[in-house]
Design an enzyme around this catalytic site. Sequence first.
Site, short mmCIF file in Angstrom:
data_model
loop_
_atom_site.label_atom_id
_atom_site.label_comp_id
_atom_site.label_asym_id
_atom_site.label_seq_id
_atom_site.Cartn_x
_atom_site.Cartn_y
_atom_site.Cartn_z
N GLU A 2 55.85 10.64 32.70
CA GLU A 2 55.37 9.92 31.52
C GLU A 2 54.04 10.42 30.99
O GLU A 2 53.73 10.20 29.81
CB GLU A 2 55.27 8.42 31.83
CG GLU A 2 56.62 7.78 32.11
CD GLU A 2 56.57 6.27 32.16
OE1 GLU A 2 55.44 5.70 32.14
OE2 GLU A 2 57.64 5.64 32.21
N GLU A 25 60.90 7.00 25.41
CA GLU A 25 59.75 7.68 26.00
C GLU A 25 59.17 8.74 25.06
O GLU A 25 57.98 9.07 25.15
CB GLU A 25 60.14 8.33 27.33
CG GLU A 25 60.40 7.34 28.44
CD GLU A 25 60.64 8.01 29.77
OE1 GLU A 25 60.79 9.26 29.78
OE2 GLU A 25 60.68 7.31 30.79
N GLU A 34 57.07 9.23 38.37
CA GLU A 34 56.95 8.54 37.10
C GLU A 34 55.64 8.89 36.38
O GLU A 34 55.62 9.04 35.16
CB GLU A 34 57.06 7.03 37.30
CG GLU A 34 58.44 6.55 37.69
CD GLU A 34 59.49 6.75 36.61
OE1 GLU A 34 59.11 6.95 35.44
OE2 GLU A 34 60.68 6.72 36.93
N ALA A 53 55.15 3.59 34.56
CA ALA A 53 56.04 2.88 35.48
C ALA A 53 57.47 3.37 35.29
O ALA A 53 57.80 4.02 34.30
CB ALA A 53 55.97 1.38 35.24
N ARG A 105 59.46 -1.95 23.27
CA ARG A 105 60.40 -2.63 24.15
C ARG A 105 61.32 -3.49 23.28
O ARG A 105 60.90 -4.52 22.75
CB ARG A 105 59.66 -3.48 25.18
CG ARG A 105 58.83 -2.67 26.17
CD ARG A 105 59.69 -1.75 27.01
NE ARG A 105 58.96 -1.15 28.12
CZ ARG A 105 59.50 -0.32 29.00
NH1 ARG A 105 60.79 0.04 28.89
NH2 ARG A 105 58.79 0.18 29.99
#
Length: 216
Positions: free
Chosen positions: A110, A157, A106, A87, A75
């Site tokens: 993911e 991702e 999601e 998420a 992040r």
Amino acid sequence: MPSTDTPSTLADSPEQWPVEQREDLAAGGITTFRRDRVRTPAGSALVRDYILHSGSVAVLALDNEDNVLIITQYRHPVGRRLVELPAGLHDRRQRGEPPQEAAARELWEETDLRAEDWRVLADFYNSAGSSDEATRVFLARAVGKATGEMHVREEEEAHMEQLWVPFDELLQAVLDGRVTTAATVIGVLALAAARAQPGGVDALRPVDAPWPARPF
């Protein structure tokens, strides 16, 4: 002594102070930075800057051995790789996508997983003093591999890692302050609290429970 009486209805309630002036200062890919001049009930004027956001969903996926699926993701704003629940944005809400469908999407995008049993764990505003972003955290059980075409993960991702961890270890990591992302902390603590209540997780709200922050 302060009163210990419990209100008859302990709940957030709608209220709207008059907006005398509104200006959108900037817009990005998923947010708008807005400035409002608001009139208080006492008659004074306040200027409030805040962020508009589509909202988010998160998934606490639990397997039959009481393991939780976590991902780690870089992040950039905080300069850390964080432990998170799967998420993402509830950005298709205006097209009629219910929150649970967004959460299932999601989870698939993911982690390549799907789940058969869904409940609502918790709803929260991420930072109500500076944004209208709201998040709903789901509990997903009866988890298995999705079939068919898999989602191609790109950008940040593409560098995510995923791991199944025992729930008790994740709970301790939250209590120790080693895991700090909001949806993870709230989801884990909500599950621990739900298990201590009569009826346990089976008494959690259904997936279509009202969500006043993001009506659907």
